[in-house]
Design a protein around this motif. Sequence first.
Motif, PDB file in Angstrom:
ATOM      1  N   GLY A 146     -29.914  10.556 -16.204  1.00 56.06           N
ATOM      2  CA  GLY A 146     -29.061  10.264 -17.345  1.00 56.06           C
ATOM      3  C   GLY A 146     -29.158   8.820 -17.803  1.00 56.06           C
ATOM      4  O   GLY A 146     -29.182   8.539 -19.005  1.00 56.06           O
ATOM      5  N   ILE A 147     -29.217   7.888 -16.861  1.00 56.70           N
ATOM      6  CA  ILE A 147     -29.322   6.465 -17.209  1.00 56.70           C
ATOM      7  C   ILE A 147     -30.637   6.180 -17.922  1.00 56.70           C
ATOM      8  O   ILE A 147     -30.671   5.491 -18.958  1.00 56.70           O
ATOM      9  CB  ILE A 147     -29.197   5.596 -15.942  1.00 56.70           C
ATOM     10  N   LEU A 148     -31.724   6.715 -17.407  1.00 56.18           N
ATOM     11  CA  LEU A 148     -33.035   6.522 -18.042  1.00 56.18           C
ATOM     12  C   LEU A 148     -33.051   7.121 -19.446  1.00 56.18           C
ATOM     13  O   LEU A 148     -33.553   6.514 -20.395  1.00 56.18           O
ATOM     14  CB  LEU A 148     -34.125   7.164 -17.181  1.00 56.18           C
ATOM     15  N   THR A 149     -32.483   8.315 -19.584  1.00 57.34           N
ATOM     16  CA  THR A 149     -32.465   9.000 -20.875  1.00 57.34           C
ATOM     17  C   THR A 149     -31.613   8.258 -21.890  1.00 57.34           C
ATOM     18  O   THR A 149     -32.014   8.055 -23.042  1.00 57.34           O
ATOM     19  CB  THR A 149     -31.941  10.441 -20.702  1.00 57.34           C
ATOM     20  N   LEU A 150     -30.417   7.823 -21.481  1.00 53.25           N
ATOM     21  CA  LEU A 150     -29.523   7.100 -22.386  1.00 53.25           C
ATOM     22  C   LEU A 150     -30.159   5.805 -22.886  1.00 53.25           C
ATOM     23  O   LEU A 150     -30.046   5.464 -24.069  1.00 53.25           O
ATOM     24  CB  LEU A 150     -28.206   6.780 -21.673  1.00 53.25           C
ATOM     25  N   THR A 151     -30.837   5.085 -22.013  1.00 58.66           N
ATOM     26  CA  THR A 151     -31.459   3.816 -22.394  1.00 58.66           C
ATOM     27  C   THR A 151     -32.485   4.018 -23.506  1.00 58.66           C
ATOM     28  O   THR A 151     -32.629   3.187 -24.398  1.00 58.66           O
ATOM     29  CB  THR A 151     -32.125   3.171 -21.164  1.00 58.66           C
ATOM     30  N   ILE A 152     -33.170   5.146 -23.469  1.00 57.56           N
ATOM     31  CA  ILE A 152     -34.184   5.437 -24.480  1.00 57.56           C
ATOM     32  C   ILE A 152     -33.564   5.955 -25.773  1.00 57.56           C
ATOM     33  O   ILE A 152     -34.000   5.619 -26.877  1.00 57.56           O
ATOM     34  CB  ILE A 152     -35.201   6.468 -23.934  1.00 57.56           C
ATOM     35  N   THR A 153     -32.502   6.763 -25.673  1.00 51.88           N
ATOM     36  CA  THR A 153     -31.993   7.493 -26.845  1.00 51.88           C
ATOM     37  C   THR A 153     -30.741   6.922 -27.502  1.00 51.88           C
ATOM     38  O   THR A 153     -30.349   7.398 -28.570  1.00 51.88           O
ATOM     39  CB  THR A 153     -31.693   8.963 -26.454  1.00 51.88           C
ATOM     40  N   ASN A 154     -30.091   5.905 -26.931  1.00 57.10           N
ATOM     41  CA  ASN A 154     -28.826   5.413 -27.500  1.00 57.10           C
ATOM     42  C   ASN A 154     -28.917   5.052 -28.991  1.00 57.10           C
ATOM     43  O   ASN A 154     -28.003   5.391 -29.756  1.00 57.10           O
ATOM     44  CB  ASN A 154     -28.312   4.207 -26.710  1.00 57.10           C
ATOM     45  N   PRO A 155     -29.990   4.388 -29.468  1.00 57.31           N
ATOM     46  CA  PRO A 155     -30.063   4.075 -30.909  1.00 57.31           C
ATOM     47  C   PRO A 155     -29.994   5.321 -31.790  1.00 57.31           C
ATOM     48  O   PRO A 155     -29.433   5.272 -32.891  1.00 57.31           O
ATOM     49  CB  PRO A 155     -31.430   3.382 -31.034  1.00 57.31           C
ATOM     50  N   ILE A 156     -30.535   6.434 -31.318  1.00 61.29           N
ATOM     51  CA  ILE A 156     -30.486   7.668 -32.107  1.00 61.29           C
ATOM     52  C   ILE A 156     -29.051   8.157 -32.236  1.00 61.29           C
ATOM     53  O   ILE A 156     -28.608   8.589 -33.305  1.00 61.29           O
ATOM     54  CB  ILE A 156     -31.363   8.761 -31.461  1.00 61.29           C
ATOM     55  N   TRP A 157     -28.269   8.052 -31.136  1.00 56.84           N
ATOM     56  CA  TRP A 157     -26.883   8.518 -31.175  1.00 56.84           C
ATOM     57  C   TRP A 157     -26.020   7.629 -32.064  1.00 56.84           C
ATOM     58  O   TRP A 157     -25.081   8.115 -32.708  1.00 56.84           O
ATOM     59  CB  TRP A 157     -26.305   8.581 -29.758  1.00 56.84           C
TER      60      TRP A 157
END
Length: 325
Positions: A146-157
């Motif tokens: 989850g941490i790895l995924t969030l770091t990559i996708t936060n700008p999209i959210w």
Amino acid sequence: MSSAPDHGGVTEARLSSKPVSAVSLAGQMQQVFNHVKIENLVAGLSGGVVSTLLLHPLDLVKIRFAVSDGLDVRPKYSGIFHCMKCVWQQEGVRGLYQGVTPNVWGAGASWGLYFFFYNAIKGYTKEGRQTELSAGEHLVSAAEAGILTLTITNPIWVTKTRLVLQYNADQTSKQYKGMVDALVKIYRHEGLPGLYKGYVPGLFGTSHGALQFMAYEELKRDYNKYKKVPSDSMLNPLEYITMAALSKIFAVATTYPYQVVRARLQDQHNTYNGVIDVISRTWRNEGSIGFYKGIVPNLIRVTPACCITFVVYENVSRFLLGQNK
């Protein structure tokens, strides 16, 4: 997505949990990548895209309720169906699908990357062992993913939240023409911090995914033990739906307030000085109920979304992995 704990050093600490020297860290990383399977990425992405396209209008409703803090700029809704009816009457189907592009990109990328990282970390942890992973190991594996995924996708959210909160009644708030335009303007006016608004509560949100995946894995394993079949045996769609729904309801009920905090931080109509400011002002102005605004449309949306995602993922991954054997 929701979006599933709480600092970026978890993965490093996890990798060093096996008795090896610092010199062999590169070798350890190679071992992790040995368990990477592109099929998990494709299967997770497929599940995320399908569920998002079907259920995006409920996500729009959830976010609008989550940020409803009394500002005059916001439309007033009496309930889920009233909100959907108002948006439909003012803007039609297009209005109900505001923010769908970053939502599809975000959900597809998030689910794909989540399953991608989760299965790699889980495979590395289990390497050389005959025993099943414990509930705690499933929890930590999912949190790291989850941490790895969030770091990559936060700008999209962030872009999705901004687009969803462009109200038709307030034409001055319609400052973004689409996902790319929003990304460019947010970066231009707010810099990199603007694209990572809500990241801190999002890190807490990784506990949501971690709890969900832990519950899902434990339910599947215990159910297969009850049926006296191998723990990784294929289930039928109804069984997957049941496991996914129960695990999702458990995770939502436990972690929902972070989604309200995150949405309010990302909202362009209000300004907060950080997570503590959001929490204190929400508590002062709205009480404990303020942290659960939007939970009903959220449950109505995420439970079937989760079920669709997991059923698509399990079947697509089995098919792809079977094709490559």
